[in-house]
Motif scaffolding. Structure first.
Motif, short mmCIF file in Angstrom:
data_model
loop_
_atom_site.label_atom_id
_atom_site.label_comp_id
_atom_site.label_asym_id
_atom_site.label_seq_id
_atom_site.Cartn_x
_atom_site.Cartn_y
_atom_site.Cartn_z
N MET C 183 8.60 34.48 20.23
CA MET C 183 9.54 33.64 20.66
C MET C 183 10.72 34.27 20.38
O MET C 183 11.80 34.27 21.23
CB MET C 183 9.27 32.22 20.30
CG MET C 183 8.19 31.51 21.01
SD MET C 183 8.54 29.97 21.05
CE MET C 183 8.41 29.36 19.43
N TYR C 184 11.23 34.32 19.08
CA TYR C 184 12.56 34.72 18.59
C TYR C 184 12.67 35.96 19.46
O TYR C 184 14.07 36.36 19.90
CB TYR C 184 12.40 34.91 17.17
CG TYR C 184 13.79 35.46 16.53
CD1 TYR C 184 14.88 34.72 16.87
CD2 TYR C 184 14.04 36.75 16.17
CE1 TYR C 184 16.13 35.20 16.30
CE2 TYR C 184 15.37 37.34 15.58
CZ TYR C 184 16.15 36.50 15.80
OH TYR C 184 17.49 36.87 15.36
N SER C 185 11.69 37.24 19.56
CA SER C 185 12.29 38.38 20.16
C SER C 185 12.43 38.22 21.58
O SER C 185 13.33 39.01 22.05
CB SER C 185 10.85 39.32 19.80
OG SER C 185 10.01 39.05 20.69
N MET C 186 12.00 37.20 22.10
CA MET C 186 12.23 37.18 23.56
C MET C 186 13.51 36.15 23.97
O MET C 186 14.06 36.43 25.16
CB MET C 186 11.08 36.60 24.32
CG MET C 186 9.62 37.24 24.32
SD MET C 186 9.99 38.76 24.84
CE MET C 186 10.18 38.63 26.51
N THR C 187 13.74 35.12 22.99
CA THR C 187 14.90 34.37 23.33
C THR C 187 16.09 34.48 22.31
O THR C 187 17.16 34.25 22.64
CB THR C 187 14.55 32.94 23.32
OG1 THR C 187 14.09 32.70 21.62
CG2 THR C 187 13.33 32.67 24.06
N GLY C 188 15.71 35.03 21.08
CA GLY C 188 16.82 35.35 20.04
C GLY C 188 17.44 34.04 19.42
O GLY C 188 18.44 33.99 18.93
N THR C 189 16.58 32.92 19.51
CA THR C 189 17.05 31.66 18.93
C THR C 189 15.64 31.20 18.09
O THR C 189 14.55 31.45 18.47
CB THR C 189 17.57 30.68 19.68
OG1 THR C 189 17.88 29.54 19.01
CG2 THR C 189 16.58 30.51 20.93
N LEU C 190 15.94 30.54 17.12
CA LEU C 190 14.69 29.55 16.40
C LEU C 190 14.79 28.29 16.34
O LEU C 190 13.85 27.49 16.23
CB LEU C 190 14.71 30.33 14.99
CG LEU C 190 14.41 31.79 14.75
CD1 LEU C 190 14.50 31.78 13.35
CD2 LEU C 190 12.71 31.71 14.86
#
Lengths: 484, 120, 491
Positions: C183-190
């Motif tokens: 998810m992080y790799s796709m959106t850049g947020t946690l």
């Protein structure tokens, strides 16, 4: 006294009775007097409640607990419930008198437990009678099943436990799976489960769905004994006879058909059901039950089993009458609750009396018993006449209204079913009378009449049968108010 | 072929994951299970670091003359995850020691057999 | 001070844990954990009150604002769960003293409470945090301490059960980690709120689908949905009674909360339920869980194991409610988290009482318990009725909403199955009740009722089981509001 106080009294008197019964457990005479006293007090409370409640046109309701919006424990006395409450509490007195004769005559064990659970069952029955919505009805319906379980398994033999398991198994399964489901379904459609004159489902569902939910209710209320969920009733025959009387006449099956009637009138609405014809299918199922159960009853040799199947058939009269859905049919079925209660309790008392006096349980064993037990067998004859529906008994009156209702709605198949079943019930009841009075016994009977308490109870129940024929008006007048 | 080479990190991660997972599932020595668990976790660490790599970027260390650096966040996360992994491993090994003390074996099937005997 | 409450909620037990190690005294450790639990309970109540009055509370940990920093985010759902966890913990710790003294070696008791506090703070952290990676960290904090605590059980099988749980739990957590990474790799947020905003743009990518699969399997492992439940029965059976009670009442429940949070809030019900047959898959697994585990429960001879299987079935009910994706289903799930925590917590605590008095929790050893330990036996009956879903107990309310949810969804055959399965619960509860009340054992030694310090906390739970079966505006009312909020029906 105000309505609410009387209402609370009807629910708490049997509970108070339990405490007194337990306190006086050391002295059987006091204990048994307490039972009768409690029953009489309850009956009087019910009479006052009836007089009070039918004078209030709108009716009152009393909310005990609110679970969530639309879900509460709520009581509201209305004519149908009042009739049921009167019948149940009145017959409790008779049954108590009878129980004393029977339990002492048979020297049964654990009598205190017996009377306590009996009173608990009556308390649950009062809850059923005055329930103001489906949830309350359901809770007390289940309480009734559970409180009668120790009574059914009173003897605690393997056989009694087996019967008890069938009894509880069928009643719980049907009620949880179908009845509760139907209640939740109704709630999800309407947001309420309150009993409202004219019903709450009017115009909210297609005829098919209405019929489906109606079927869920009828099968879910297993106590009404509509086939194929009738097996618990013969299974419960392992119980002592006063319990059979409780099951068949006073409380349990009556709570079942009462619930069916209540749901028909106050949840679906008579006019709603009549106009969309959703009750047709249920009506035919009841008709089939009437005929099949009567045929099965024909084949029985055991008196109590025969009477059990007769009850299954008679209960479906009430369900069928409710499903004909017109004003007359509702009156007819209400009156049939009363007339069947009086008739069947007499028959069970007789079966029990024969058992106490002679130890006999089969029809083939009682040839010629009329000579030694003339009073008992005379009562049996009158009870039979009422079940068959012949004058001068109460059964004639109620059957009359049901026939009338069938004619009004031009249900000629139903008319035919009613006539056939009348013949069938004559065919299974009359041979008993014939055997008792006109056949000669193989062996000599070395006993006399049943204990006096039993005979007193029989006298009362027989009088009720006649009274219902001679003065049907009070019940008729109250029944006319149902659903208004 | 190009797909393999350009995504070599991912392929290695998947390979490690499968190896670790196999070691976990295959019945056997409890210590080997722990080893499998470690390999499995390591594959995830590799995966995370790969996400953070910016092509041509240097290591994310605060120093002069760097314009382009890799995303530091995955590194931080993985540092945490490594700590967690170490804790898991040590706890796992401690349990293995306890199991050896009470069962006398660290073979999974033998333990299962001993357990089944105890059921009365 | 008030504004720091979200941090204090997690930090107090986290600091108290090493304190117990330093003090090295079992009495003080017990006291510390009692005080900390009650304090946490008060904090959670204040937080719930604030959320109800002012809406969502966002707290930036260490002053670093989201999305850079870690955000603690409280809405009506997780503040309700916090109340459940800390409330149960208060009761369990009050109960624990004698039971722990009996079941755990004396010199290890302070360590037991250390582990307990860590587990407690881990569960609170999982619930309160608004950061996906932070969830992973707290999962591991609570799991690692729970492995250690299960291994403290008397039976040696406790250790092997703990090891199995460790392996499966770590796999679950690592799966979760993979999902979060993708998810992080796709959106850049946690940050969960940011994720919820950015994910719709990448809904169609394979990476997000894979990430969803990893996360759900990871969570389902933690909450022990059939067939990922294999670690649970042994762990609950052989763990110390206090641990079984606390785990069954809270640990799986928090995992369920995470499922709701990721399913509905982070990924969003559009993605989860509209694009894939998630509802059908979850519902079928739940139904199998309910039926199979209830039947297995019927045949158990060890009551704790029976209760463990019953828990698996109850988890099935909750997940089923989640799978309906409608207001009544979700209400049922949330309110059942609460109601089941009460009744199952009470049952495991009652087993602790039985263990300390009788020395065994096998069905064959509790003949005539109704006469020997009337209070404990009665508590078992009432909580058992709630498991079945008898009216006037809390369990009935959950069943009611669950069936409503099934009807709303149009799956009415399922509603019938649901009601049928409560009869299975009736059978396994009845087996215990029958032995307690209808069988007597003339040869058994005379025993006394369990100590009051254990019976009173037990009865707090029992009383609540009844109370929340009658007055539901707190439990079902809050659950309903939470469900509305999660489904976005009201703001």
């Amino acid at each position: 006294m105000s309505n609410n106080i009387l209402l609370i009294l009807t629910l708490t008197i049997p509970l108070a009775g339990i405490i007194l019964i337990l306190l006086s457990r050391k002295n059987p005479n006091i204990r048994d007097s307490v039972t009768i006293l409690t029953a009489s007090t309850l009956f009087i409370a019910n009479i006052f409640l009836t007089i009070n409640a039918i004078n209030i046109p709108k009716g009152t309701s009393f909310v005990l607990i609110n679970f969530f919006p639309g879900g509460s424990i709520q009581f509201s006395p209305e004519p149908l419930g009042l009739i049921f409450g009167l019948i149940a509490s009145g017959l409790w007195i008779v049954t108590s008198i009878y129980s004393i004769g029977y339990m002492r005559g048979k020297k049964e064990q654990n009598q205190t437990r017996f009377y306590s659970f009996f009173a608990l069952a009556i308390a649950a029955t009062m809850g059923v009678a005055y329930a103001g919505n489906l949830i309350t009805l359901f809770i007390f319906y289940e309480a009734l099943s559970l409180s009668t379980y120790p009574l059914v398994t009173h003897h605690q033999t393997a056989n009694a436990k087996k019967g008890g398991r069938t009894y509880l198994g069928i009643l719980l399964t049907t009620s949880v799976v179908f009845f509760l489901f139907a209640i939740i379904w109704v709630w999800s459609i309407t947001g309420t489960t309150e009993f409202t004159p004219g019903g709450i489902l009017d115009g909210k569902l297609s005829p098919f769905m209405t019929g489906l939910i109606l079927l869920l209710f009828i099968f879910g209320i297993g106590k009404a004994g509509v086939m194929p969920f009738h097996r618990w009733l013969p299974a419960a025959m392992v119980a002592p006879t006063p319990v059979s009387a409780l099951l068949h006449a006073v409380a349990v099956v009556k709570a079942g058909v009462f619930s069916v009637l209540k749901v028909t009138v106050f949840t679906f609405g008579v006019e709603n059901l009549f106009s969309n014809g959703a009750s047709q299918f249920a009506m035919y199922i009841a008709a089939i039950t009437i005929v099949v159960a009567s045929i099965v009853a024909l084949k029985q040799d055991n008196i109590k089993r025969m009477l059990a199947y007769s009850t299954v058939s008679q209960l479906s009269y009430i369900v069928l009458a409710a499903m004909i859905v017109n004003t007359t049919s509702i009156i007819g079925s209400t009156m049939h609750i009363a007339s069947h209660a009086f008739g069947k309790i007499t028959l069970f008392f007789c079966a029990g009396a024969i058992y106490v006096a002679s130890g006999k349980t089969e029809i083939s064993q009682i040839k010629g018993i009329g000579k030694v037990m003339p009073w008992t067998m005379a009562a049996f004859t009158i009870g039979s006449l009422s079940i068959i529906g012949l004058p001068p008994t109460g059964g004639f009156i109620s059957k009359w209204y049901i026939l009338l209702a069938a004619i009004q709605n031009e249900e000629f198949i139903i008319l035919l079913v009613l006539i056939i079943s009348t013949l069938l019930s004559a065919a299974y009841l009359l041979p008993v009378i014939y055997a008792a009075f006109f056949q000669t016994s193989v062996s000599k009977f070395e006993h006399s009449e049943a204990p006096i308490a039993i005979l007193i109870a029989l006298g009362v129940s027989v009088s009720l049968i006649f009274l219902l024929f001679l003065f049907p008006n009070p019940i008729y007048e109250i029944a006319k108010l149902i659903g208004t | 072929m190009e797909l393999v080479i350009s995504h070599i990190n991912y392929w290695v991660a998947i390979l490690l994951m499968m190896i670790g997972f196999y070691a976990l599932i295959a019945r056997g020595n409890l210590v080997k299970t722990i080893v499998g668990l470690n390999i499995f976790q390591a594959s995830v660490f590799l995966l995370y670091i790969t996400f953070g790599k910016v092509s041509g970027g240097t290591a994310p260390i605060l120093q002069k003359n760097t314009e382009l650096y890799s995303n530091p966040l995955p590194h931080v996360l993985i540092l945490t995850a490594i700590v967690v992994g170490v804790a898991t491993t040590s706890l796992g090994l401690a349990l293995v020691v306890r199991i050896y003390e009470s069962y006398g074996t660290i073979e999974e099937d033998e333990i299962a057999e001993l357990d089944s005997k105890e059921e009365d | 001070m008030l504004s720091q409450l979200p941090a204090l909620q997690v930090v107090i037990p986290l600091i108290a844990a090493p304190l117990c190690v330093v003090l090295r005294n079992k009495e003080i450790a017990c006291l510390v954990s009692q005080v900390v639990s009650i304090l946490s309970f008060l904090i959670s109540l204040i937080l719930l009150q604030q959320v109800l009055q002012e809406g969502i509370i966002s707290y930036a940990l260490g002053g670093w604002l989201a999305p850079v920093g870690i955000e603690y985010r409280l809405d009506i759902l997780n503040s309700f769960i916090l109340v459940i966890i800390s409330g149960i913990s208060s009761i369990v710790t009050l109960y624990s003293k004698k039971s722990v003294n009996f079941e755990i070696e004396s010199e290890k008791i302070y360590l037991f409470y250390t582990g307990y506090l860590l587990m407690f703070s881990g569960l609170l952290g999982m619930t309160i945090t608004g950061d996906a990676f932070n969830v992973f960290v707290f999962i591991e904090i609570s799991s690692l301490s729970s492995y250690a605590m299960i291994a403290m059980g008397k039976d040696r099988r406790a250790v092997s059960a703990a090891f199995t749980y460790l392996v499966m739990g770590t796999v679950g957590a690592t799966f979760f980690l993979i999902g979060v990474g993708l998810m992080y790799s796709m959106t850049g947020t946690l940050n969960m709120a940011d994720l919820a905003e950015r994910l719709p743009k990448v809904y169609d990518t394979k990476a997000i689908l894979v990430s969803f699969a990893f996360i759900s399997i990871g969570i389902l492992l933690k909450l022990a949905l059939f067939p990922l439940h294999l670690w649970l029965p042994n762990a609950y059976t052989y763990a110390p009674s206090v641990v079984s009670a606390f785990l069954s009442a809270t640990a799986t429940k928090v995992a369920i909360y995470i499922l709701i949070r990721f399913g509905y809030s982070v990924f969003g019900s559009d993605f989860v339920f509209s694009k894939y047959p998630t509802a059908e898959i979850l519902a079928s697994l739940s139904i199998i869980a309910i039926v199979v585990c209830s039947i297995v429960a019927i045949f158990q001879t060890n009551i704790k194991r029976l209760l463990a299987f019953s828990s698996l079935a109850q988890v099935g009910y909750i997940v089923l409610g989640i799978s309906f994706n409608n207001i009544n289903g979700l209400t049922a799930a949330i309110v059942h988290i609460f109601n089941h925590a009460l009744s199952k917590g009470a049952l495991f605590l009652a087993m602790g009482c039985v263990a300390i008095v009788i020395g065994s929790v096998k069905i064959k050893d509790i003949n005539g318990l109704g006469k020997k330990m009337p209070f404990t036996a009665f508590a078992i009956v009432i909580s058992g009725l709630s498991l079945i879903g008898v009216p006037l107990t809390a369990g009935f309310i959950s069943k009611w909403y669950l069936v409503l949810g099934a009807i709303d969804k149009g799956w009415w055959p399922l509603a019938i199955i649901l009601l049928l399965t409560s009869l299975l619960a009736l059978v396994y509860v009845w087996r215990v009740v029958e032995v307690m009340y209808f069988r007597s054992d003339p040869n058994s030694p005379e025993v006394k009722e369990a100590p009051l310090s254990m019976v009173i906390p037990l009865y707090i739970l029992v009383a609540m089981t009844i109370y929340f079966g009658i007055e539901t505006s707190f439990s079902a009312g809050l659950a309903n509001e939470a469900a509305e909020y999660i489904l976005g029906i009201s703001e």
